[in-house]
Design an enzyme around this catalytic site. Structure first.
Site, short mmCIF file in Angstrom:
data_model
loop_
_atom_site.label_atom_id
_atom_site.label_comp_id
_atom_site.label_asym_id
_atom_site.label_seq_id
_atom_site.Cartn_x
_atom_site.Cartn_y
_atom_site.Cartn_z
CG ASP A 48 0.85 -54.95 -31.94
OD1 ASP A 48 1.00 -55.37 -33.10
OD2 ASP A 48 1.81 -54.61 -31.22
CG ASN A 58 -4.56 -54.43 -45.94
OD1 ASN A 58 -3.97 -54.31 -47.00
ND2 ASN A 58 -4.78 -53.39 -45.13
CE1 TYR A 118 6.00 -54.90 -47.38
CE2 TYR A 118 7.10 -54.75 -49.51
CZ TYR A 118 5.94 -54.74 -48.76
OH TYR A 118 4.73 -54.58 -49.37
CE LYS A 135 3.45 -57.59 -47.83
NZ LYS A 135 2.14 -57.87 -47.21
#
Length: 254
Positions: free
Chosen positions: A58, A81, A146, A150
């Site tokens: 994790d 990723n 989110y 990014k």
């Protein structure tokens, strides 16, 4: 040659592992889902010319990221990723899920990039691919956390690229910035896209090809390139309004 891929149990990470295996890269595959990693290992072991190591871990836990670097050395390609999203009004979304997202999408990338970049700079070779998103170039109401993670990945990678350029380093850093991709991301993020989703294998193939060519911005699809271009010339307030309407349409009905 050896590649380390996080988030390798499904989606783009899994497909990039398959592609690099065909290119005879030894692989270190990291993800939380041990069963899926074992299934992928079994599939890739058909290529007797490569070594495969799977690590169930994790990466939202900082100490795991540090331990991973301690245990896996001499990496030629690092692919950050691992990551996930969530959708909903910011005041309604789950705080614990968001904190785990920040730790996975930002802190894990930060730690692994720093530790492996030091190693790569010492030998003046190596490649790092940070998986970002078209979301990294615009505000994202209803997917606030989110989009923000990014955005960090994009600016983080752009800044490191300039440092490497000024140092005349042969180490390469790149960012993959896809639009919607048909993966398990949608289930975790609780969204259903109402626009064309790219094929995960196609995105992975394009990403590896461009990475090995030395490209920094890896943007699969003309529609995504146009979207990023528009985000640079249209006021952020207008982009936010458009994004809100798009996001509202794709929130899954419970």
């Amino acid at each position: 040659m050896k590649a380390l891929i996080t988030g390798a149990s499904s989606g783009i990470g899994r497909d990039m592992a398959r592609i690099l295996a065909k290119k005879n890269y030894d692989l270190v595959l990291v993800a939380r889902d041990k069963q899926k990693l074992e299934e992928l290992e079994k599939e890739l072991n058909e290529n007797k010319n490569i070594k495969i190591e799977i690590i169930s871990m994790d990466l939202s836990k900082e100490e795991n990221c540090i331990d991973l670097h301690k245990s896996v050395k001499d990496v030629d390609i690092l692919i950050n990723n691992a990551g996930f999203g969530d959708c909903g009004n910011f005041t309604h979304t789950d705080l614990n899920k968001e904190l785990a997202m920040i730790k996975t999408n930002i802190i894990a990338y930060h730690i692994l990039t720093k530790l492996y970049l030091v190693d790569m700079k010492a030998k003046d070779e190596g490649k790092i691919l940070n998986v970002a998103s078209i979301a990294g170039f615009m505000p994202g109401p209803l997917m606030t956390t989110y989009y923000s993670t990014k955005s960090y990945v994009v600016r983080f990678s752009e800044s490191i690229r300039e440092e490497l350029r000024r140092e005349k380093s042969k180490v390469q850093i790149s960012i993959l910035c896809p639009g919607p991709v048909s993966t398990n991301f949608n289930n975790v993020a609780n969204v259903k896209f109402h626009m064309r989703e790219a094929n995960s294998n196609d995105v992975a193939n394009y990403a590896i090809k461009q990475l090995l060519r030395g490209k920094f911005y890896i943007i699969p699809g003309l529609d995504v390139k146009v979207g990023i271009f528009i985000s640079h010339i249209v006021p952020s307030s207008l982009i936010a309004k458009i994004t809100y309407m798009v996001q509202k349409r794709k929130i899954s009905k419970k």
